[in-house]
Motif scaffolding. Structure first.
Motif, short mmCIF file in Angstrom:
data_model
loop_
_atom_site.label_atom_id
_atom_site.label_comp_id
_atom_site.label_asym_id
_atom_site.label_seq_id
_atom_site.Cartn_x
_atom_site.Cartn_y
_atom_site.Cartn_z
N ASN A 185 0.81 -1.22 0.00
CA ASN A 185 0.00 0.00 0.00
C ASN A 185 0.84 1.27 0.00
OD1 ASN A 185 -2.90 -0.82 0.09
ND2 ASN A 185 -2.12 -2.00 1.82
N ILE A 186 2.07 1.18 0.44
CA ILE A 186 2.96 2.35 0.43
C ILE A 186 3.15 2.81 -1.01
CG2 ILE A 186 5.30 3.16 0.92
CD1 ILE A 186 5.29 0.97 3.23
N LYS A 187 3.50 1.89 -1.88
CA LYS A 187 3.71 2.20 -3.29
C LYS A 187 2.44 2.73 -3.93
CE LYS A 187 4.90 -0.16 -7.57
NZ LYS A 187 5.30 -1.44 -8.15
N ARG A 188 1.31 2.15 -3.59
CA ARG A 188 0.02 2.57 -4.16
C ARG A 188 -0.26 4.03 -3.83
NH1 ARG A 188 -4.99 2.82 -2.05
NH2 ARG A 188 -4.38 1.79 -0.12
N HIS A 189 -0.07 4.41 -2.57
CA HIS A 189 -0.31 5.80 -2.17
C HIS A 189 0.65 6.77 -2.86
CE1 HIS A 189 -3.41 5.43 0.88
NE2 HIS A 189 -2.76 4.44 1.46
N LEU A 190 1.92 6.42 -2.91
CA LEU A 190 2.91 7.30 -3.52
C LEU A 190 2.72 7.41 -5.03
CD1 LEU A 190 6.10 6.29 -1.51
CD2 LEU A 190 4.64 8.30 -1.18
N ALA A 191 2.38 6.30 -5.67
CA ALA A 191 2.15 6.32 -7.12
C ALA A 191 0.97 7.22 -7.46
CB ALA A 191 1.91 4.90 -7.63
N PHE A 192 -0.11 7.09 -6.71
CA PHE A 192 -1.31 7.89 -6.96
C PHE A 192 -1.00 9.38 -6.78
CE2 PHE A 192 -5.57 9.55 -5.90
CZ PHE A 192 -6.30 9.03 -6.96
N ARG A 193 -0.34 9.71 -5.69
CA ARG A 193 0.02 11.11 -5.42
C ARG A 193 0.92 11.66 -6.52
NH1 ARG A 193 4.51 12.15 -1.16
NH2 ARG A 193 5.63 11.37 -2.96
N ASP A 194 1.97 10.94 -6.85
CA ASP A 194 2.95 11.43 -7.83
C ASP A 194 2.37 11.50 -9.24
OD1 ASP A 194 4.63 11.63 -5.69
OD2 ASP A 194 5.95 9.99 -6.29
N TYR A 195 1.48 10.58 -9.56
CA TYR A 195 0.80 10.60 -10.86
C TYR A 195 -0.04 11.87 -11.00
CZ TYR A 195 -1.98 8.85 -14.80
OH TYR A 195 -2.58 8.68 -16.03
N LEU A 196 -0.80 12.19 -9.95
CA LEU A 196 -1.62 13.40 -10.01
C LEU A 196 -0.76 14.66 -10.01
CD1 LEU A 196 -4.56 12.47 -7.61
CD2 LEU A 196 -4.59 12.58 -10.11
N ARG A 197 0.37 14.64 -9.34
CA ARG A 197 1.28 15.79 -9.36
C ARG A 197 1.88 15.99 -10.75
NH1 ARG A 197 5.02 15.11 -3.90
NH2 ARG A 197 3.57 16.07 -2.43
N THR A 198 2.08 14.91 -11.47
CA THR A 198 2.73 14.96 -12.78
C THR A 198 1.75 15.26 -13.91
OG1 THR A 198 4.39 13.38 -12.01
CG2 THR A 198 4.19 13.63 -14.39
N PHE A 199 0.55 14.71 -13.83
CA PHE A 199 -0.43 14.84 -14.91
C PHE A 199 -1.58 15.74 -14.44
CE2 PHE A 199 1.83 10.87 -15.63
CZ PHE A 199 2.26 11.06 -16.93
#
Length: 183
Positions: free
Chosen positions: A110-124
């Motif tokens: 779940n750590i990766k899931r949270h960070l991926a979601f956050r960083d994806y929205l920050r990037t796109f």
């Protein structure tokens, strides 16, 4: 009754996170590995419920339960796993909630899931904007029904998480290749 309030992004959220992070570091010293600002308040420009979501990564999740008392003194209410196996979840502020604290043991997926979601929205930013529009519309529809608000976001979030995780894996692979290329 608690209402669903979605507001424009506020740069104060980063400062509120940093302030709370310092308090949590004191409680979890020796146990904490990392702490992250996650969720919509961690994405500049994204509308959000004004609740600071934080993710704490610890060495041993079983030790977290021993730290409930200092967290309670800080205003947090322990919620146990609250539907996610292996997590410890805390809320601060009761009906006027100000913070959510998600705690995972190092290595939890779940750590990766949270960070991926956050960083994806920050990037796109386009994806963040679409998500923001959905949240704003759902908040209008379900002003006093948080469960329906969350259910309304569910499919969108699940699809976005899949895209985010795929993107995140590619980013990690690129970083690894750079490290191997330039030791």
């Amino acid at each position: 009754m608690r209402s669903v309030k979605v507001v424009a992004y506020d740069s104060i959220w980063q400062h509120l996170y940093l302030d709370e992070m310092n308090k949590l570091k004191e409680i979890f010293k020796g146990q904490m590995i990392e702490i992250f600002h996650i969720g919509s308040t961690a994405v500049p420009g994204l509308v959000s419920k004004p609740i600071i979501d934080m993710m704490l990564v610890v060495k041993d999740i079983s030790q977290v339960d021993l730290l409930n008392e200092p967290l309670i003194r800080l205003g947090y209410e322990p919620k146990g796993e609250n539907g996610i196996k292996g997590r410890r979840y805390f809320q601060k502020g009761q009906d006027n909630r100000s913070h959510h604290l998600h705690i995972y043991q190092t290595g939890d997926e779940n750590i990766k899931r949270h960070l991926a979601f956050r960083d994806y929205l920050r990037t796109f930013s386009g994806e963040a904007e679409r998500y923001g529009h959905l949240k704003a519309e759902l908040a209008k529809l379900y002003l006093f029904d948080i469960d329906s608000y969350i259910a309304g976001k569910n499919i969108f979030v699940q699809v976005m998480e899949i895209k985010a995780l795929d993107w995140y894996d590619v980013q990690l692979e690129k970083k690894e290749q750079l490290i191997l290329k330039f030791p």
